[in-house]
Design a protein around this motif. Structure first.
Motif, PDB file in Angstrom:
ATOM      1  N   LEU A  19     -42.957  11.878  45.012  1.00 27.14           N
ATOM      2  CA  LEU A  19     -42.630  11.335  43.691  1.00 27.14           C
ATOM      3  C   LEU A  19     -42.378  12.470  42.704  1.00 27.14           C
ATOM      4  O   LEU A  19     -41.435  12.418  41.899  1.00 27.14           O
ATOM      5  N   ALA A  20     -43.208  13.504  42.751  1.00 23.16           N
ATOM      6  CA  ALA A  20     -43.029  14.643  41.851  1.00 23.16           C
ATOM      7  C   ALA A  20     -41.677  15.310  42.086  1.00 23.16           C
ATOM      8  O   ALA A  20     -40.982  15.699  41.135  1.00 23.16           O
ATOM      9  N   ASN A  21     -41.289  15.445  43.339  1.00 29.18           N
ATOM     10  CA  ASN A  21     -39.971  16.005  43.638  1.00 29.18           C
ATOM     11  C   ASN A  21     -38.856  15.088  43.156  1.00 29.18           C
ATOM     12  O   ASN A  21     -37.859  15.545  42.592  1.00 29.18           O
ATOM     13  N   ALA A  22     -39.016  13.792  43.377  1.00 28.23           N
ATOM     14  CA  ALA A  22     -37.965  12.837  43.012  1.00 28.23           C
ATOM     15  C   ALA A  22     -37.654  12.897  41.522  1.00 28.23           C
ATOM     16  O   ALA A  22     -36.487  12.945  41.118  1.00 28.23           O
ATOM     17  N   VAL A  23     -38.692  12.904  40.694  1.00 27.72           N
ATOM     18  CA  VAL A  23     -38.481  12.910  39.240  1.00 27.72           C
ATOM     19  C   VAL A  23     -37.830  14.218  38.794  1.00 27.72           C
ATOM     20  O   VAL A  23     -36.930  14.223  37.945  1.00 27.72           O
ATOM     21  N   ASN A  24     -38.256  15.327  39.371  1.00 32.50           N
ATOM     22  CA  ASN A  24     -37.762  16.633  38.928  1.00 32.50           C
ATOM     23  C   ASN A  24     -36.428  17.040  39.546  1.00 32.50           C
ATOM     24  O   ASN A  24     -35.764  17.953  39.035  1.00 32.50           O
ATOM     25  N   LEU A  25     -36.032  16.389  40.635  1.00 34.48           N
ATOM     26  CA  LEU A  25     -34.848  16.824  41.368  1.00 34.48           C
ATOM     27  C   LEU A  25     -33.570  16.872  40.523  1.00 34.48           C
ATOM     28  O   LEU A  25     -32.853  17.886  40.539  1.00 34.48           O
ATOM     29  N   PRO A  26     -33.232  15.828  39.756  1.00 33.44           N
ATOM     30  CA  PRO A  26     -31.992  15.913  38.972  1.00 33.44           C
ATOM     31  C   PRO A  26     -32.004  17.047  37.948  1.00 33.44           C
ATOM     32  O   PRO A  26     -30.986  17.726  37.745  1.00 33.44           O
ATOM     33  N   TYR A  27     -33.151  17.263  37.323  1.00 33.84           N
ATOM     34  CA  TYR A  27     -33.244  18.296  36.295  1.00 33.84           C
ATOM     35  C   TYR A  27     -33.150  19.693  36.909  1.00 33.84           C
ATOM     36  O   TYR A  27     -32.468  20.580  36.371  1.00 33.84           O
ATOM     37  N   GLY A  28     -33.842  19.891  38.040  1.00 38.74           N
ATOM     38  CA  GLY A  28     -33.779  21.185  38.723  1.00 38.74           C
ATOM     39  C   GLY A  28     -32.391  21.494  39.247  1.00 38.74           C
ATOM     40  O   GLY A  28     -31.915  22.632  39.163  1.00 38.74           O
ATOM     41  N   MET A  29     -31.712  20.471  39.785  1.00 39.17           N
ATOM     42  CA  MET A  29     -30.362  20.691  40.281  1.00 39.17           C
ATOM     43  C   MET A  29     -29.398  20.982  39.137  1.00 39.17           C
ATOM     44  O   MET A  29     -28.513  21.833  39.248  1.00 39.17           O
ATOM     45  N   ARG A  30     -29.560  20.312  38.005  1.00 38.78           N
ATOM     46  CA  ARG A  30     -28.706  20.599  36.849  1.00 38.78           C
ATOM     47  C   ARG A  30     -28.889  22.053  36.402  1.00 38.78           C
ATOM     48  O   ARG A  30     -27.919  22.737  36.039  1.00 38.78           O
ATOM     49  N   PHE A  31     -30.117  22.541  36.421  1.00 34.61           N
ATOM     50  CA  PHE A  31     -30.396  23.924  36.051  1.00 34.61           C
ATOM     51  C   PHE A  31     -29.593  24.902  36.916  1.00 34.61           C
ATOM     52  O   PHE A  31     -29.182  25.966  36.461  1.00 34.61           O
ATOM     53  N   ASN A  32     -29.350  24.521  38.178  1.00 31.04           N
ATOM     54  CA  ASN A  32     -28.708  25.428  39.132  1.00 31.04           C
ATOM     55  C   ASN A  32     -27.186  25.317  39.187  1.00 31.04           C
ATOM     56  O   ASN A  32     -26.547  26.069  39.934  1.00 31.04           O
ATOM     57  N   THR A  33     -26.593  24.389  38.450  1.00 29.34           N
ATOM     58  CA  THR A  33     -25.160  24.126  38.645  1.00 29.34           C
ATOM     59  C   THR A  33     -24.267  25.314  38.288  1.00 29.34           C
ATOM     60  O   THR A  33     -23.321  25.618  39.009  1.00 29.34           O
ATOM     61  N   GLY A  34     -24.537  25.998  37.207  1.00 25.71           N
ATOM     62  CA  GLY A  34     -23.692  27.103  36.768  1.00 25.71           C
ATOM     63  C   GLY A  34     -23.666  28.240  37.768  1.00 25.71           C
ATOM     64  O   GLY A  34     -24.706  28.778  38.135  1.00 25.71           O
ATOM     65  N   GLY A  35     -22.464  28.609  38.221  1.00 27.57           N
ATOM     66  CA  GLY A  35     -22.318  29.697  39.183  1.00 27.57           C
ATOM     67  C   GLY A  35     -22.368  29.265  40.628  1.00 27.57           C
ATOM     68  O   GLY A  35     -22.123  30.066  41.535  1.00 27.57           O
ATOM     69  N   LEU A  36     -22.709  28.010  40.872  1.00 29.56           N
ATOM     70  CA  LEU A  36     -22.778  27.498  42.251  1.00 29.56           C
ATOM     71  C   LEU A  36     -21.792  26.346  42.443  1.00 29.56           C
ATOM     72  O   LEU A  36     -22.059  25.403  43.179  1.00 29.56           O
ATOM     73  N   GLU A  37     -20.653  26.440  41.765  1.00 27.63           N
ATOM     74  CA  GLU A  37     -19.702  25.330  41.771  1.00 27.63           C
ATOM     75  C   GLU A  37     -19.255  24.945  43.180  1.00 27.63           C
ATOM     76  O   GLU A  37     -19.147  23.752  43.494  1.00 27.63           O
ATOM     77  N   GLU A  38     -19.008  25.933  44.041  1.00 27.16           N
ATOM     78  CA  GLU A  38     -18.517  25.612  45.379  1.00 27.16           C
ATOM     79  C   GLU A  38     -19.589  24.904  46.206  1.00 27.16           C
ATOM     80  O   GLU A  38     -19.293  23.957  46.938  1.00 27.16           O
ATOM     81  N   LYS A  39     -20.824  25.343  46.074  1.00 25.13           N
ATOM     82  CA  LYS A  39     -21.891  24.680  46.836  1.00 25.13           C
ATOM     83  C   LYS A  39     -22.110  23.251  46.345  1.00 25.13           C
ATOM     84  O   LYS A  39     -22.324  22.331  47.143  1.00 25.13           O
ATOM     85  N   PHE A  40     -22.066  23.047  45.048  1.00 30.30           N
ATOM     86  CA  PHE A  40     -22.219  21.682  44.537  1.00 30.30           C
ATOM     87  C   PHE A  40     -21.015  20.824  44.917  1.00 30.30           C
ATOM     88  O   PHE A  40     -21.165  19.623  45.184  1.00 30.30           O
ATOM     89  N   ARG A  41     -19.829  21.431  44.996  1.00 28.81           N
ATOM     90  CA  ARG A  41     -18.657  20.679  45.455  1.00 28.81           C
ATOM     91  C   ARG A  41     -18.863  20.223  46.902  1.00 28.81           C
ATOM     92  O   ARG A  41     -18.562  19.082  47.256  1.00 28.81           O
ATOM     93  N   GLN A  42     -19.404  21.113  47.743  1.00 27.37           N
ATOM     94  CA  GLN A  42     -19.645  20.745  49.134  1.00 27.37           C
ATOM     95  C   GLN A  42     -20.710  19.662  49.248  1.00 27.37           C
ATOM     96  O   GLN A  42     -20.595  18.726  50.055  1.00 27.37           O
ATOM     97  N   MET A  43     -21.766  19.756  48.428  1.00 28.13           N
ATOM     98  CA  MET A  43     -22.784  18.702  48.445  1.00 28.13           C
ATOM     99  C   MET A  43     -22.204  17.372  47.991  1.00 28.13           C
ATOM    100  O   MET A  43     -22.503  16.316  48.569  1.00 28.13           O
ATOM    101  N   ALA A  44     -21.362  17.408  46.970  1.00 30.92           N
ATOM    102  CA  ALA A  44     -20.735  16.174  46.491  1.00 30.92           C
ATOM    103  C   ALA A  44     -19.873  15.540  47.572  1.00 30.92           C
ATOM    104  O   ALA A  44     -19.884  14.311  47.765  1.00 30.92           O
TER     105      ALA A  44
END
Length: 383
Positions: A285-310
């Motif tokens: 549950l702790a991971n679930a709540v924090n996951l969107p916020y933590g992933m948003r923190f990491n988006t800048g500079g990792l565009e290709e990896k987030f594109r692959q995940m998408a």
């Protein structure tokens, strides 16, 4: 279409017996290896369930003496391990079987370490080089997962907290790999929706954080992407309308996440761990709540990896925000909270949580550096 009624075997590197009903092989496996006195390590909830009692009956029918140890916390502490070690030696056991979710697996694995290693338990903490002291053999060790979340059944480490400070310690050694895993998706069929959802989001967090962790390990990245795909396909169905296919895919994805995160984890786990230690929040549950916020923190500079995940998640919006939006939507579909206040976090907790998160062992592998102020901002954003 995969037929999940067929039992299969994987070796990666642990031998994994996977399939509906595979747990029935356990008594013969013990007998074939000359083992007759297992210590079954589980949690108090699993110990009272019908399938666990059926496992005990099947073992006793084969002439196997069974001792059960279930006196553990949902976030395990050192005294749990010490009590379990005493149960093993005091009843003259010859092997250990961990049955349950992450807590049971961690305690079972730590007991296996404890039997022939007699220094203070936390002398073996991997973060201070304690693995150098893991020099002796360990008892024969078998794991039986009953949730699809931590993937601890294929792990080499146990996370155990100090009783007083609740600081988490990592006990690690390749010697702590299970000899064999019995992964039977039928054992997860009766999990309540909340447990299915929370543990499933834990598995998704493992796969996502492993994929973007800064360590170079392309093999783990491939495994992590496939794990994400299986979870996004299956988690909603497994939670709300469980059937063998969705439960099987979730169990496989959980195994894959645990293999993948030898590459590392990151900011999400460092946000989540203090919630468990300070407020006793369920780890998934702790991971679930924090996951969107933590992933948003990491988006800048990792565009290709987030594109692959998408693309792996089959999203129309192939950006970091598309991925983050999917995570918020998943939590809502699963009936999980999207704000920390919904799990009991208050503003007065933020300073302590931020200290604990910054001290956590996961975020050094995050692809972007995370400062204490970053943790505070993330907690406030999620509050």
């Amino acid at each position: 279409m995969t037929d999940f009624s067929i039992i299969r075997q994987y070796n990666f590197p642990t031998t994994i017996r996977f399939g509906a009903g595979v747990i029935k092989e356990l008594p013969d496996h013990l007998a074939a290896n000359g083992l007759a006195k297992p210590l079954l390590v589980t949690d108090p909830v699993v110990a009272g369930l019908g399938f666990f009692k059926d496992i005990i009956k099947s073992l006793k029918a084969k002439g196997i003496s069974v001792e059960v140890f279930a006196d553990i916390h949902k976030n395990p502490v050192k005294t749990d391990v010490e009590k379990g070690g005493a149960a093993f030696t005091g009843t003259d056991r010859d092997c250990i079987i961990g049955i349950g979710g992450g807590a049971a697996m961690d305690v079972a694995r730590a007991i296996a370490l404890r039997i022939h290693h007699h220094r203070d338990l936390f002398d073996y903490d991997d973060l201070i080089g304690g693995d150098q002291y893991v020099t002796e053999e360990v008892p024969y060790f078998i794991t039986v997962p009953t949730t699809s979340g931590t993937g601890s059944e294929v792990g080499r480490s146990a996370i155990i907290s100090e009783d007083d400070t609740h600081r988490k310690r990592i006990l690690f050694s390749p010697k702590l790999l299970a000899k064999i895993v019995y992964a039977d998706p039928l054992l997860t069929m009766d999990l309540p929706p909340f447990v299915t959802a929370a543990t499933g989001m834990d598995a998704l967090t493992h796969n996502m954080e492993a994929y973007i962790a800064k360590m170079f390990h392309p093999m783990c990245e491939g495994i992590a992407l496939q794990g994400m795909s299986l979870i996004v396909q299956s988690i909603v169905g497994a939670t709300h309308k469980p059937e063998l296919g969705s439960r099987s895919r979730m169990m496989i994805a959980s195994l894959m996440g645990a293999v993948a995160f030898q590459k590392g984890l990151g900011v999400v786990h460092s946000l989540a761990h203090p919630l468990s230690s300070l407020l006793d929040t369920h780890h998934g549950l702790a991971n679930a709540v924090n996951l969107p916020y933590g992933m948003r923190f990491n988006t800048g500079g990792l565009e290709e990896k987030f594109r692959q995940m998408a693309r792996t998640m089959e999203l129309r919006d192939e950006t970091g925000e598309g991925v983050v939006g999917k995570l918020f939507a998943l939590n809502k579909e699963l009936g999980l909270p999207v704000k920390l206040r919904e799990v009991g976090v208050k503003e007065e907790h933020i300073e302590t949580l931020s200290d604990l998160a910054f001290a956590d062992f996961c975020h050094p592998n995050n692809p972007k550096p995370v400062s204490r102020e970053d943790f505070k901002k993330l907690y406030m954003e999620a509050l």
